[in-house]
Scaffold this active site. Structure first.
Site, short mmCIF file in Angstrom:
data_model
loop_
_atom_site.label_atom_id
_atom_site.label_comp_id
_atom_site.label_asym_id
_atom_site.label_seq_id
_atom_site.Cartn_x
_atom_site.Cartn_y
_atom_site.Cartn_z
N MET A 291 42.84 21.42 10.59
CA MET A 291 42.22 19.86 10.66
C MET A 291 42.40 18.56 11.89
O MET A 291 41.89 18.05 11.69
CB MET A 291 42.60 18.75 9.41
CG MET A 291 42.16 17.62 8.92
SD MET A 291 40.69 17.17 8.79
CE MET A 291 40.23 17.24 7.65
N CYS A 292 44.09 19.32 11.79
CA CYS A 292 44.11 18.23 13.27
C CYS A 292 43.40 18.12 14.33
O CYS A 292 43.40 17.22 15.28
CB CYS A 292 45.60 18.64 13.73
SG CYS A 292 46.15 20.43 14.50
#
Length: 432
Positions: free
Chosen positions: A202-203
């Protein structure tokens, strides 16, 4: 059209006489040939890469009454491997175009198409076929047809058992399998064998996207829920996929990333691995061979799983996949779970969704006396939503059965509880 002399001479070599590898129950002669050509009605599900090969193979092997179902239309990207289609067929139904091609090219063969979803048809429709062959790229569709045929099968009436032959490819890898509903391992028994879809951190997708897939994943898992908080992405919806594609394209332009296309968007959202024509041909040939063996009984059919690994040379492997007693589709009628009674209903639902041997997406739960949580309609979902924060022992007595339904399956699962406060307990799913 009447067959001409020697039309099936190559096929008849297997049907006119017995041999050292023929099945003990095989009876050569006119009866088995007549059954193959005139009585054996076959359904092919999917008219894509595998489906085109299957339709061609079956027609050339003597099957004359073939039906095909597909909900997709032809895209220009299909033409490199789905050889039944031509440029003028773009935007036409795959099922209809494939049926017209085979009917025109192979005299005497009738191919009946249906442009739509397999869920549009009922058990009466599927009961008319002798053999059903899947050439699908969707796990959900496979699970649905598998559960439908298992539900249709009655061991006291052998004619209700419809052999399901399933083929699938992933790049240079492929598999073919024979499923006898209620007898052998069903498709649901092997869900935990599936390769997990590729996921992206997600980052990375939120802060430093580098490739087109990052932009598409961001549009799918971040932007779509913001824009449509009340529903999930429908991977079969052109409107949903177009929305994600446009959103991903805008994000790609912001980060100067090239390569976001509608086709790639489909592949990322639906977790599709690019198809390779040679793999399709090999797996379709294996599936068609199994259909021929089942229809004629000329030799023993596959027992029951065939794997092809073309990325490691031309390597194949067969093995017998065992039926699972705790399979929610073909196992015993009730699944028994030993579980902590203080578990909240919402956590129990998530646990069901995470279990590989159950694998459901939008479950609704009820007991014989009340609804626990219903996904639809909206008013019922709102009425049962407070139950999500309640514990199981507040909602369900140990003696009660919980019925679980899910849009991905045409059958319901029945769960019985045994409560235990042992902190070390891991929910143990066994057969009642």
């Amino acid at each position: 059209m009447k067959d001409w002399n020697d039309r099936w001479s190559n096929i008849n070599k297997y049907l006119d006489r017995s041999g050292p590898y023929t099945d003990p129950g095989f009876k050569p002669g006119e009866q088995v040939k007549s059954f193959l050509h005139e009585e054996c009605k076959v359904l092919v599900i999917g008219a894509g890469g595998l489906g085109c090969e299957l339709l061609k193979n079956l027609a050339m092997m003597g099957f004359k009454d073939i039906h095909v179902i597909d909900m997709d239309t032809i895209d220009v990207s299909n033409l490199n491997r789905q050889f039944l289609f031509r440029p003028e067929d773009i935007n036409k139904s795959k099922a209809i175009a494939a049926a017209e091609f085979i009917t025109k090219r192979v005299p005497g063969v009738k191919v009946t198409p249906y442009f739509g979803k397999i869920q549009d048809k009922d058990e009466e429709y599927y009961s008319q076929f002798k053999i059903i062959i899947c050439g699908l790229d969707s796990v959900e569709a496979r699970r649905w047809i598998n559960a439908t045929l298992v539900n249709l099968a009655d061991m006291d009436y052998p004619e209700t058992i419809k052999p399901l032959i399933d083929g699938g490819t992933e790049g240079f890898k492929g598999q073919a399998r024979v499923i006898l509903p209620g007898i052998t391992a069903c498709y649901e028994c092997s869900l935990d064998m599936h390769t997990k879809p590729v996921s992206y951190p997600m980052c990375t997708i939120a802060n430093t996207p580098r490739i087109p897939e990052h932009c598409i994943e961001y549009a799918s898992v971040v932007e779509f829920p913001k824009a449509f908080p009340d529903r999930k992405v429908d991977t079969d919806s052109v409107e949903d996929l177009t929305w994600i594609y446009q959103c991903a394209l805008n994000r790609a332009n912001q980060f100067n990333i090239e390569g976001v296309t509608y086709q790639l968007t489909q592949g990322v959202v639906k977790h599709i691995i690019p198809s390779i024509a040679s793999t399709n041909a090999i797996i379709a040939a294996a599936c068609a061979n199994e259909a021929f063996k089942i229809a004629t009984n000329c030799t023993s059919y596959l027992n029951n799983y065939f794997m092809y690994m073309g990325d490691n040379g031309i390597y194949t492997h067969t093995f017998e996949l065992d039926k699972k007693d705790n399979c929610p589709v073909c196992g015993f009628e009730q699944i028994q779970m030993t579980i902590n009674p203080k578990l909240k209903l919402k956590d129990f639902i998530q646990m069901l969704m995470d279990k590989p041997n159950i694998s459901i997406k939008k479950p609704s739960l009820a007991t014989p006396s009340k609804a626990l949580y219903m996904q639809a309609p909206k008013n019922l979902e709102m009425a049962t939503r407070p139950n999500l924060e309640k514990t199981l022992d507040e909602l369900v007595d140990e003696s009660e059965e919980v019925v679980v339904t899910d849009p991905s399956l045409p059958i319901s699962m029945h769960i019985g509880f045994t409560y235990s406060l042992d902190e070390k307990i891991v929910d143990d799913v066994v057969n009642a």
